[in-house]
Design a protein around this motif. Structure first.
Motif, mmCIF file in Angstrom:
data_model
loop_
_atom_site.group_PDB
_atom_site.id
_atom_site.type_symbol
_atom_site.label_atom_id
_atom_site.label_comp_id
_atom_site.label_asym_id
_atom_site.label_seq_id
_atom_site.Cartn_x
_atom_site.Cartn_y
_atom_site.Cartn_z
ATOM 1 N N VAL A 1 0.858 -1.186 0.000
ATOM 2 C CA VAL A 1 0.000 0.000 0.000
ATOM 3 C C VAL A 1 0.897 1.239 0.000
ATOM 4 N N LEU B 1 -1.654 7.228 2.561
ATOM 5 C CA LEU B 1 -2.229 6.909 3.865
ATOM 6 C C LEU B 1 -1.400 7.508 4.994
ATOM 7 N N ALA C 1 -8.983 7.060 3.925
ATOM 8 C CA ALA C 1 -7.708 7.407 4.553
ATOM 9 C C ALA C 1 -7.943 8.236 5.816
ATOM 10 N N TYR D 1 -9.132 5.868 8.678
ATOM 11 C CA TYR D 1 -8.029 5.138 9.318
ATOM 12 C C TYR D 1 -7.321 6.025 10.338
ATOM 13 N N ASN E 1 -3.589 -4.080 6.026
ATOM 14 C CA ASN E 1 -2.389 -3.432 5.508
ATOM 15 C C ASN E 1 -2.545 -1.915 5.511
ATOM 16 N N GLU E 2 -3.718 -1.450 5.087
ATOM 17 C CA GLU E 2 -3.953 -0.011 5.001
ATOM 18 C C GLU E 2 -4.021 0.635 6.376
ATOM 19 N N SER F 1 -1.494 3.462 7.980
ATOM 20 C CA SER F 1 -2.042 4.709 8.502
ATOM 21 C C SER F 1 -1.650 4.952 9.947
#
Length: 388
Positions: free
Chosen positions: A186, A191, A280, A283, A303-304, A308
């Protein structure tokens, strides 16, 4: 190293993405197949037609001559190409194939999540996803085609999690394959750009409180474990673990039928389906991303969230064991049930402000090291170089 992506349909307008689905008979057949299996599949299962080949050999030859790949990465090809098409592309180009499963679709006779069924290890058939008169033959024929194709292929299997590695190593098509693990990357530039206060202001939610983010395309999908999250939060409330903590829920995704969550009486902010920028922000606004999935190969949101700087809480399935370090980047439940999730949530909710801030920094650093898009690209370039 240049890349070229072959897809059924493209909405991005990117010059390195080639859409080949087109219209006519192939499009009608694809639509009908997807509709049929959606209706026929039993609840919980996602079954797709994996013997559909949308392109003629002449079209495949033209694509091969145009792209001249060093490595063919097979990602998600259900309702699009079959394994014989992949074999044909290798014959035409001489390039090695890297199967890159993001769920169990490439491993089975049609199921994208097997729900504990292990028939894909030795032939499929009598598929629990389908009525007996259909599943008896379709899944077995599909898997047999895959096994025959991979026997003749020069290939490697690239798995994005320990969970998929375990599943793939036992799958009949990949019984004698070489495996590599590369986590899905990512973008750190997309992020983690906002601090928590700025993200909450952007979303229009109160700045105070401990926010638990829960997200999925369909929040009530049985795979995503919402029922266990509800039970865990109810258990924490009953034990007084939420008293004075101002815990709130932040929900991303389709949020119909959430009466059980409503009944908890916690502050709840439903964002619905959101774009990349709003996701985004969500997160960054959250203190923790809760992933109660019980059948999942990822999810990508883990993962994201980590990228973040948001600690993750969930079960030891999918990519969570690859990224979550107990007590540092989140918490892992010891058992896949309400008791395990309750205990994991209780541990992180006990963190004070300083420990939560430290964990956010650790998450970001950990994700950049293990699942940045640059790291993923580097790993695939190395894989391609080693194949030549």
């Amino acid at each position: 190293m240049a890349s070229h992506m072959l897809v059924w349909e493209s909405r991005s307008g990117a010059t390195d993405v080639q859409a080949v689905g087109g219209r006519g008979w192939a499009a009608l057949r694809r639509f009908a197949g997807r509709a049929w299996y959606r209706i026929a599949s039993r609840r919980r299962y996602v079954f797709r037609d994996q013997r559909m080949n949308s392109l003629s050999r002449r079209r495949l030859a033209a694509i091969a001559a145009e792209t001249r790949p060093d490595l063919i990465v097979v990602h998600y090809i259900s309702d699009f190409l079959d394994f014989d098409d992949v074999a044909a592309l290798q014959t035409l180009t001489g390039a090695r194939v890297a199967f890159h499963p993001v769920d169990m679709g490439l491993l089975t006779g049609g199921c994208h999540y097997s729900w504990g069924c292990r028939r894909y290890r030795d032939g499929c058939g009598s598929c629990p996803a389908l009525p007996a008169r259909i599943g008896r033959d379709v899944s077995a024929r599909t898997l047999a085609q895959k096994v025959a194709a991979t026997r003749a292929l020069d290939h490697v299997v690239v798995v994005p999690s320990a969970q998929l590695a375990k599943d793939a190593e036992g799958a009949a098509p990949f019984a004698n394959s070489t495996f590599r693990r590369i986590l899905i990357g990512v973008d750190p530039a997309r992020l983690g750009r906002l601090d928590r206060a700025a993200a909450r202001e952007a979303l229009g939610i109160p700045r105070e409180g401990i926010y638990l983010l829960f997200g999925a395309q369909e929040l009530t999908d049985p795979r995503k474990g919402m029922a266990l999250l509800v039970d865990a939060l109810a258990s924490l409330a009953a034990d007084g673990a939420l008293d004075g903590r101002r815990v709130a829920l932040l929900l991303v995704g389709h949020s119909g039928g959430l009466g059980a969550l409503d009944a908890l009486g916690l502050p709840m902010h439903r964002l619905g389906y959101v774009g990349a920028d709003t996701l985004a922000q969500a997160y960054c606004a959250a203190d923790f991303f809760v992933c109660p999935s019980i059948e999942d190969s990822g999810p990508m949101m883990v993962n994201e969230a980590m990228m973040s700087g948001t600690p993750v809480v969930g079960f030891q399935i999918g990519v969570l064991p690859d990224l979550v370090v107990e007590g540092k980047t989140g918490a892992l439940a010891d058992t896949i049930d309400c008791t395990g999730l309750t205990a994991a949530l209780s541990r992180v909710l006990a963190w004070d402000d300083a420990r939560r801030a430290e964990s956010r920094e650790t998450c970001r650093t950990h994700a950049i090291r293990h699942c940045s898009v640059d790291e993923q690209v580097r790993a695939f370039v190395n894989l391609s170089a080693n194949c030549s």
